[in-house]
Design an enzyme around this catalytic site. Structure first.
Site, short mmCIF file in Angstrom:
data_model
loop_
_atom_site.label_atom_id
_atom_site.label_comp_id
_atom_site.label_asym_id
_atom_site.label_seq_id
_atom_site.Cartn_x
_atom_site.Cartn_y
_atom_site.Cartn_z
N LYS A 112 -1.62 -12.29 -1.58
CA LYS A 112 -1.77 -13.53 -2.34
C LYS A 112 -0.46 -13.99 -2.96
O LYS A 112 0.30 -13.20 -3.50
CB LYS A 112 -2.76 -13.30 -3.47
CG LYS A 112 -4.17 -13.69 -3.12
CD LYS A 112 -5.15 -13.09 -4.11
CE LYS A 112 -4.93 -13.64 -5.49
NZ LYS A 112 -5.44 -15.02 -5.64
N ASN A 117 -4.71 -19.11 -4.11
CA ASN A 117 -5.44 -18.57 -2.96
C ASN A 117 -4.65 -18.74 -1.67
O ASN A 117 -5.20 -18.65 -0.58
CB ASN A 117 -6.82 -19.24 -2.86
CG ASN A 117 -7.77 -18.67 -3.90
OD1 ASN A 117 -7.67 -17.50 -4.28
ND2 ASN A 117 -8.66 -19.49 -4.40
N GLU A 667 -14.66 -1.09 -1.33
CA GLU A 667 -14.09 -0.84 0.00
C GLU A 667 -13.21 0.40 -0.07
O GLU A 667 -12.22 0.41 -0.80
CB GLU A 667 -13.27 -2.08 0.36
CG GLU A 667 -12.64 -2.04 1.70
CD GLU A 667 -12.00 -3.37 2.06
OE1 GLU A 667 -12.65 -4.43 1.89
OE2 GLU A 667 -10.85 -3.35 2.50
N HIS A 696 -13.90 -4.35 9.10
CA HIS A 696 -12.88 -5.30 9.58
C HIS A 696 -12.52 -5.04 11.04
O HIS A 696 -11.92 -5.88 11.69
CB HIS A 696 -11.63 -5.20 8.71
CG HIS A 696 -11.91 -5.49 7.27
ND1 HIS A 696 -12.14 -6.76 6.81
CD2 HIS A 696 -12.03 -4.68 6.19
CE1 HIS A 696 -12.38 -6.71 5.51
NE2 HIS A 696 -12.32 -5.46 5.11
#
Ligand code: GLN
Ligand code: ZN
Length: 755
Positions: A112, A117, A667, A696
């Site tokens: 980021k 964003n 995660e 992913h």
């Protein structure tokens, strides 16, 4: 005379032209020449547009095929070895390989850009890192604009920010800033090439100048600009996203000709900047918000500008607060927005008009542009008073929240016992994070419904069938806690925004997230409330199909806030609290409908952290309180879950614990459970679902792999604290991938139980 200036214009094109060209190029449907020509057309159009809006100082070099930091990496020849670049000009394909990976080399990391964003490609450095000027892009674009009759101000990322944002990939290189000596000659070469081409100013973006905390960083600025200040170009050093604060004197000492300051994010810095920064330096005043979609209150901004102009007669420019790449392109495309709401908004194109109007008013008097100022004042007044924004019922509720609304009725141990008795789950309970595959059929049905080709009734029947099928599959898999699958959702924020009062949606308000990916954030324009239940129907329907407990699925207030354009007429914390109250209503209704587990996703909690560490505690306090407000209405027996898509919790573990969610899923599969250390050290008391399956990747993890991860988790956590689940939702995967992976996951959990 005060000048109007721009720091950067969105490159994506009003009709997402760049996205289409890039993706066609990657699919090998268009040639490199076609792609390059699309870039050229877009740049020409953007320069012409800025000129037509009356902007005096127009940037070049702000265009990018992917990312401006990656552009700098290519310009400096800092291509990581695995991409096989052997020196000289960095080709388009090497450039895209760095961003997206190639057959032989994984892509560079992406992260980021400060607290936006937008995501940039993280530079990678080694101890033997070499830099050399490897692109003529900047000079070429400068000449391109000149050929169009526009004398631009080239823009680049400064050396200190560039190095600070990069990562050392080599134990022998402790700190990328140690490469400063090596990088500066290449920056000097680059600036020289601009001098040779006839440029007089350059904009060097150094957002890190506002954030610098260490002496080393401060010295790096002194050293860098002692060198670059001699290059024969006038330098405008641009800061944004924070005020200069303690670094104001440093900024003043640097041998540059001008500074840009962000007066939207940090309006209070103006007096100090005016008095501390030497008078021979030009100040570029960022008065128009480059990060949000609200129209500027021109009279208010003019008053600030007038104060600066009266102070010491130094050279001034008026500009957006930061590059406009964080704003959508053009409000004129919003043909469906209602006129009142539209009158409150300004996108990049309109922001340039505002910059230019402010400049004209300052130079020639407000009367000169009176009607535009009067319109702006009328819009500001209607925003202050409109009944669409201000809802007394919401206000009343906000005033009347009680301390007890922010905490569960009983402490965790009591709830835990009550939930164990009520839910009767096995050890190592298995579940998923919420979404199941958004197949082509699901997306097609939604599109057909939106186009009007599918009736609401038919669409509902379709979604019910998908949900039924998902429940059937989960029962067959033997999962312990089921989900309905989220087939009715396009996106985890938009779905809620569409049903909440106070939200609006644009038709083409796209902003770049990374590469060719753009997002279209909702606009929170007014007091938020929930007119009707939003998810109860789907959760209750799914629960009616099974004896197994069904987990309700909501997006949390912080995440909804974080992924929207947020109103600027009240603190973010207040808007967040309003959203929290709306989510609380939904939680209450889900419970009443017989849903005994409710997950409130907060993947953006960490993202909201302010740039300065000193501001973290203040943010975390209200963010955590909002989650608690949203989740605390339920009985002890109702189990609140939350989910976060990462596991770097070291610095916020205490705050995560004070969310007091009964279960948190995170995660962890790719970090090999290492990241559970934070929970272990903190002695985190509640239950945790550390992801055992990397969603992913298209590859199916086998049972042994998940068993090994589970075993690692038990080294750090108590067995009766652990849930078994994937890392995140499964919406991007296919059933062919999901089914065997979940079979293996359930088998791994069963093995663990009997071990
Ligand atoms: N419940 C959401 C899903 O499964 C969570 C997504 C997210 O964390 N980003 O898709
Ligand atoms: Zn996630």
């Amino acid at each position: 005379m005060i000048q109007s200036a721009n720091l950067g214009f969105p490159r994506i094109g009003a009709a997402r032209d760049l996205k289409k060209a890039l993706e066609a190029y990657w699919r090998q449907e268009i040639s490199p020449k076609d792609l390059i020509s699309t870039g050229k057309t877009l740049r020409a159009h953007h320069w012409q547009l800025q000129q037509s809006k009356g902007v005096d100082v127009i940037p070049c070099g702000d265009f990018s095929f992917y990312d401006q930091i990656l552009d700098m990496t290519a310009t400096l020849g800092a291509v990581p070895a695995r991409f096989g670049h052997t020196g000289g000009h960095v080709s388009l394909d090497t450039y895209f390989a760095m961003a997206r990976g190639s057959k032989s080399a994984p892509a560079m990391e992406m992260t980021k850009w400060f607290d936006t964003n937008y995501h940039y490609i993280v530079p990678e450095f080694t101890a033997d890192q070499r830099f050399s000027l490897s692109s003529t892009r900047l000079v070429d674009e400068y000449k391109e604009a000149l050929a169009q009759g526009i004398h631009t101000r080239p823009v680049i990322i400064g050396p200190v920010t560039y190095l600070t944002l990069g990562k050392s990939k080599d134990a022998a290189l402790g700190d990328p800033l140690d490469l400063l000596d090596r990088i500066l000659p290449v920056y000097a070469d680059l600036l020289q090439s601009l001098v040779d081409a006839g440029a007089d100013w350059v904009q060097i973006d150094e957002p890190v100048l506002a954030l610098a905390e260490t002496d080393k960083q401060r010295q790096a600025f002194e050293q860098a600009y002692a060198r670059l200040g001699k290059c024969g170009l006038k330098i405008l050093l641009a800061t944004y996203f924070e005020g200069l604060g303690d670094n104001t004197a440093l900024a003043s000492r640097l041998p540059v000709h001008g500074l840009h300051i962000d007066l939207v994010r940090a309006p209070d810095q103006l007096p100090a900047c005016l008095s501390v920064i030497s008078k021979d330096k030009l100040l570029s005043l960022g008065l128009v918000d480059g990060r949000n979609i609200w129209r500027t209150d021109l009279d208010k901004a003019l008053a600030v500008l007038a104060k600066a102009a009266a102070f010491d007669g130094r050279a001034l420019q008026v500009a957006p607060s930061c590059s406009l790449i964080h704003s959508p392109v053009d409000l004129e495309n919003e043909t469906k927005l209602d006129p009142e709401l539209k009158s409150w908004l300004a996108f990049a194109t309109q922001k340039l008009e505002e910059v230019s109007l402010l400049t004209r008013a300052a130079n020639h008097g407000r009367d000169h542009v009176a009607s535009a100022f009067d319109d702006s004042a009328a819009a500001a007044e209607s925003r202050r008073t409109s009944a669409r924004i201000h809802n007394p019922l919401v206000d009343d509720r906000m005033q009347n929240t009680l301390p007890s609304d922010f905490r569960r009725a009983s402490k965790y141990e009591t709830r835990r016992a009550a939930q164990r008795a009520a839910l009767d789950l096995p050890l190592y309970p298995t579940t998923t994070i919420g979404s199941f595959p958004q197949t082509k059929e699901v997306r097609q049905a939604r599109a057909a419904f939106k186009r009007g080709d599918l009736t609401a009734k038919a669409y509902d029947a379709f979604l019910e069938a998908e949900t039924r099928e998902a429940v059937r599959r989960q029962e067959a898999l033997g999962l312990d806690v089921l989900v309905h699958g989220e087939f009715e959702r396009n996106d985890m924020v938009e779905y809620f925004g569409e049903q909440l009062a106070g939200f609006a949606f644009t038709k083409s308000g796209w902003v770049q997230s990374y590469g060719s990916r753009y997002v279209k954030p909702p606009i929170i324009y007014g007091d938020v409330s929930r007119p009707e239940p939003m998810t109860v129907k789907w959760s209750a329907y799914a629960q009616s199909l099974t004896q197994k407990p069904m987990k309700g699925m909501l997006t949390g207030p912080v995440t909804i806030l974080q992924w929207s354009f947020v109103r600027d007429d009240q603190p973010r914390s207040e808007t967040c609290e309003q959203i929290a109250l709306a989510i609380r209503d939904e939680v209450t209704d889900l419970e009443a409908a017989g849903i005994r587990l409710i997950q409130i996703d907060e993947p953006a909690l960490r993202e909201g952290l302010p740039l300065r560490k000193a501001d973290h505690a203040g943010y975390l306090e209200w963010a955590v309180n909002c989650f608690r407000l949203a989740s605390s209405s339920v009985a002890d027996t109702t189990q609140i879950h939350t989910h976060m898509c990462y596991s770097e919790f070291n610095d916020i573990i205490a705050d995560v614990a004070s969310l007091d969610a009964d279960v948190i899923s995170i995660e962890t599969s790719r970090s090999d459970m290492e990241l559970l250390a934070a929970f272990e050290e903190f002695a985190y008391p509640n239950e945790i679902g550390p992801g055992v399956y990397d969603i992913h990747s298209p590859r199916t993890p086998d049972k042994a792999e998940m068993t090994a991860l589970l075993r690692k988790a038990t080294e750090r956590l108590a067995p009766d604290q652990i849930w078994v689940n994937p890392d995140c939702g499964l919406k991007t995967r296919s059933w062919a991938e999901v089914t065997p992976a979940l079979e293996n996951m359930v088998a791994a959990a069963r093995d663990a139980r009997s071990a």
